[in-house]
Enzyme design. Structure first.
Site, PDB file in Angstrom:
ATOM      1  N   GLU A  49       0.859  -1.197   0.000  1.00  0.00           N
ATOM      2  CA  GLU A  49       0.000   0.000   0.000  1.00  0.00           C
ATOM      3  C   GLU A  49       0.900   1.254   0.000  1.00  0.00           C
ATOM      4  OE1 GLU A  49      -1.599   0.797   3.932  1.00  0.00           O
ATOM      5  OE2 GLU A  49      -3.424   1.705   3.095  1.00  0.00           O
ATOM      6  N   ASN A 114      -7.058   5.813  -1.933  1.00  0.00           N
ATOM      7  CA  ASN A 114      -5.925   4.941  -1.622  1.00  0.00           C
ATOM      8  C   ASN A 114      -6.063   3.743  -2.577  1.00  0.00           C
ATOM      9  OD1 ASN A 114      -4.067   3.196  -0.473  1.00  0.00           O
ATOM     10  ND2 ASN A 114      -4.575   3.777   1.617  1.00  0.00           N
ATOM     11  N   LYS A 131      -9.372   1.575  -1.981  1.00  0.00           N
ATOM     12  CA  LYS A 131      -9.593   1.051  -0.622  1.00  0.00           C
ATOM     13  C   LYS A 131     -11.012   1.345  -0.123  1.00  0.00           C
ATOM     14  CE  LYS A 131      -7.094   1.174   3.843  1.00  0.00           C
ATOM     15  NZ  LYS A 131      -5.825   1.656   4.437  1.00  0.00           N
ATOM     16  N   GLU A 150      -5.890   8.775   7.671  1.00  0.00           N
ATOM     17  CA  GLU A 150      -6.377   8.281   6.368  1.00  0.00           C
ATOM     18  C   GLU A 150      -7.775   8.809   6.065  1.00  0.00           C
ATOM     19  OE1 GLU A 150      -5.752   4.405   4.556  1.00  0.00           O
ATOM     20  OE2 GLU A 150      -4.775   3.844   6.415  1.00  0.00           O
ATOM     21  N   CYS A 176      -4.767  -3.038   2.992  1.00  0.00           N
ATOM     22  CA  CYS A 176      -4.484  -2.907   4.411  1.00  0.00           C
ATOM     23  C   CYS A 176      -5.683  -3.191   5.312  1.00  0.00           C
ATOM     24  CB  CYS A 176      -3.860  -1.546   4.710  1.00  0.00           C
ATOM     25  SG  CYS A 176      -3.080  -1.558   6.339  1.00  0.00           S
ATOM     26  N   ASN A 201       0.281  -1.037   5.441  1.00  0.00           N
ATOM     27  CA  ASN A 201       1.156  -0.238   6.315  1.00  0.00           C
ATOM     28  C   ASN A 201       0.518  -0.327   7.691  1.00  0.00           C
ATOM     29  OD1 ASN A 201       3.142   1.989   4.870  1.00  0.00           O
ATOM     30  ND2 ASN A 201       1.430   1.419   3.545  1.00  0.00           N
TER      31      ASN A 201
HETATM   32  N1  CDV Z   1      -2.996   1.508   6.549  1.00  0.00           N
HETATM   33  C1  CDV Z   1      -3.921   0.884   7.308  1.00  0.00           C
HETATM   34  O1  CDV Z   1      -5.028   0.640   6.872  1.00  0.00           O
HETATM   35  N2  CDV Z   1      -3.576   0.589   8.592  1.00  0.00           N
HETATM   36  C2  CDV Z   1      -4.472  -0.011   9.540  1.00  0.00           C
HETATM   37  C3  CDV Z   1      -4.167   0.439  10.945  1.00  0.00           C
HETATM   38  C4  CDV Z   1      -4.521   1.839  11.189  1.00  0.00           C
HETATM   39  C5  CDV Z   1      -4.928  -0.377  11.957  1.00  0.00           C
HETATM   40  C6  CDV Z   1      -4.421  -1.520   9.477  1.00  0.00           C
HETATM   41  O2  CDV Z   1      -5.491  -2.137   9.430  1.00  0.00           O
HETATM   42  O3  CDV Z   1      -3.338  -2.092   9.522  1.00  0.00           O
END
Ligand code: CDV
Length: 323
Positions: A49, A114, A131, A150, A176, A201
Site C-alpha cells: 500500500e 488509496n 480502498k 487516512e 491494508c 502499512n
Molecule cells: N494503513 C492501514 O489501513 N492501517 C491499519 C491500521 C490503522 C490499523 C491496518 O489495518 O493495519
C-alpha cells in the site's frame, strides 16, 4: 490428466520510505525487486500500500491540498513509467499501491483515493482497486504520538471488490485495513476469486488501544489466513515495514495457500522479495467441499450483514435468548 494451473507470485516487501526520498529513488527500488522476482521466475510481483511515498497520513495539514505532492495524477506517470517499461521487458506483472488524485468529475470535484493498480505481464493496466475500509480519523488528534489521518486524506471507495480474469486466474485486491474484514474476502469469494493481493502499512503502536500492539503480527496473519481458507483462495499480503520517520511498522509479508497455511514469509523488515508457485487448482479443494457456497450458504439468514451497519443489541429486558 490435465496439468494444474500455476502462478508464480512474488511479495515485494518494502522497508521504510523517507519523507524526502524521491519518487525516482523509490521506483528504482521497485524495479530492483521486480528484477529479483524475474530472476526466480515470478510472473506477478505485489508491492505494498502507498508504495511510492512515505506514509503521509501520519501528519496533519490544515489544507489537505498541502499533501497533494504525495498523490499521483496519472498512472503511469513520467516517474512510474520506468516500472511499467521494466514489467513489459521482463514479462512480469505487478500490483502497486499509491495515492490517487483524480481528474475533476462531472461536478468538477477532485477525489482522493488509496488505490492499487494491477498491471499485466505486457505492461497493460488490468484494473484499479480503491480502498473500501478507511481506518483512523479525520481531525487533528495531537495527543497521539503520531496520527493516522487516512480518513482525512482518502475517500471511501464506493466501487466494492471487483475481480479480474488475468494471469490465467481470477484475481482480486484489497488494501491494508480491508484485510481485517471478512466481507472483503467473501465478496470476492462469491466471484470465484483465486488470488487476493493485499498491501499494508500497519504501525505496531495502536494509539486507541496499545494493548493490541503485541498482537499486531498475530492479527495480521489471523485475518488473512482465515480469509484464504474460508474462501478457498490464495492471499498475498505485502508490508511496508521497519521504522519510517520514527514510526515502526509491521513487516511479516506472507503468501497464504487456500488451506490457510503460510507457504512463504519475509524474515526482514526491509526490502525483500519472497515468492511461491501458487497452484490455482488447489482453490477447488476448498471451493468444492467445505466451502461449496452454492450448496451450503444460507444468504436468507444473513440479512443483517448488508442491511445493518453498527451493532443493535437486544433490549435490556429481553432475557436470556437461549432459554
Ligand atoms: N494503513 C492501514 O489501513 N492501517 C491499519 C491500521 C490503522 C490499523 C491496518 O489495518 O493495519
Amino acid at each position: 490428466m490435465s496439468e494444474s494451473r500455476k502462478l508464480h507470485v512474488g511479495a515485494a516487501q518494502l522497508g521504510p520510505i523517507a519523507k524526502d526520498e524521491s519518487r525516482a529513488a523509490v521506483v528504482e527500488r521497485l524495479i530492483a525487486l521486480l528484477h529479483q522476482g524475474a530472476s526466480v521466475g515470478c510472473e506477478l510481483v505485489v508491492f505494498p500500500e502507498l508504495a511510492l511515498t512515505t506514509f503521509f497520513p501520519r501528519w496533519f495539514t490544515d489544507d489537505i491540498a498541502g499533501h497533494d505532492h504525495y498523490y499521483e495524477q496519472s498512472m503511469p506517470s513520467a516517474e512510474t513509467q520506468p516500472l511499467f517499461d521494466a514489467a513489459k521487458e521482463l514479462g512480469v506483472g505487478f500490483a502497486l499501491g499509491y495515492a490517487e488524485l483524480t481528474e475533476p468529475d462531472a461536478e468538477g470535484v477532485i477525489h482522493r483515493y488509496n488505490t492499487t493498480v494491477l498491471v499485466e505481464r505486457d505492461g497493460s493496466i488490468v484494473g484499479k482497486f480503491r480502498k473500501v475500509h478507511i481506518p483512523g480519523h479525520e481531525a487533528d488528534e495531537p495527543w497521539r504520538p503520531f496520527q493516522h489521518l487516512e480518513r482525512r486524506y482518502f475517500e471511501e471507495s464506493s466501487e466494492g471488490f471487483p475481480v479480474w480474469r488475468c494471469f490465467d486466474s481470477i484475481v482480486g485486491m484489497a488494501t491494508c485495513n480491508d484485510r481485517r474484514w471478512p466481507e472483503t474476502y467473501r465478496e470476492m469469494g462469491l466471484q470465484g476469486v483465486e488470488m487476493v493481493l493485499i498491501g499494508y502499512n500497519t504501525p505496531i503502536h495502536y494509539a486507541p488501544d496499545p494493548g493490541q500492539n503485541a498482537l499486531q503480527g498475530f492479527h495480521n496473519h489471523l485475518c488473512m489466513q482465515a480469509g484464504a481458507y474460508q474462501n478457498g483462495t490464495w492471499v498475498v499480503g505485502v508490508a511496508k515495514g521497519g521504522t519510517e520517520e520514527g514510526v515502526e511498522s509491521l513487516a511479516q509479508s506472507c503468501i497464504i495457500a487456500p488451506s490457510g497455511q503460510i507457504v512463504a514469509q519475509a524474515v526482514t523488515t526491509g526490502d525483500e522479495l519472497i515468492s511461491a508457485i501458487a497452484d490455482l487448482d488447489w482453490c477447488n479443494h476448498y471451493k468444492e467441499t467445505l466451502f461449496d457456497f452454492a450448496r451450503y450458504r444460507r444468504p436468507e439468514l444473513y440479512q443483517r450483514i448488508t442491511s445493518q451497519k453498527g451493532v443493535i443489541k437486544p433490549p435490556a429486558d429481553s432475557g436470556d435468548a437461549s432459554s
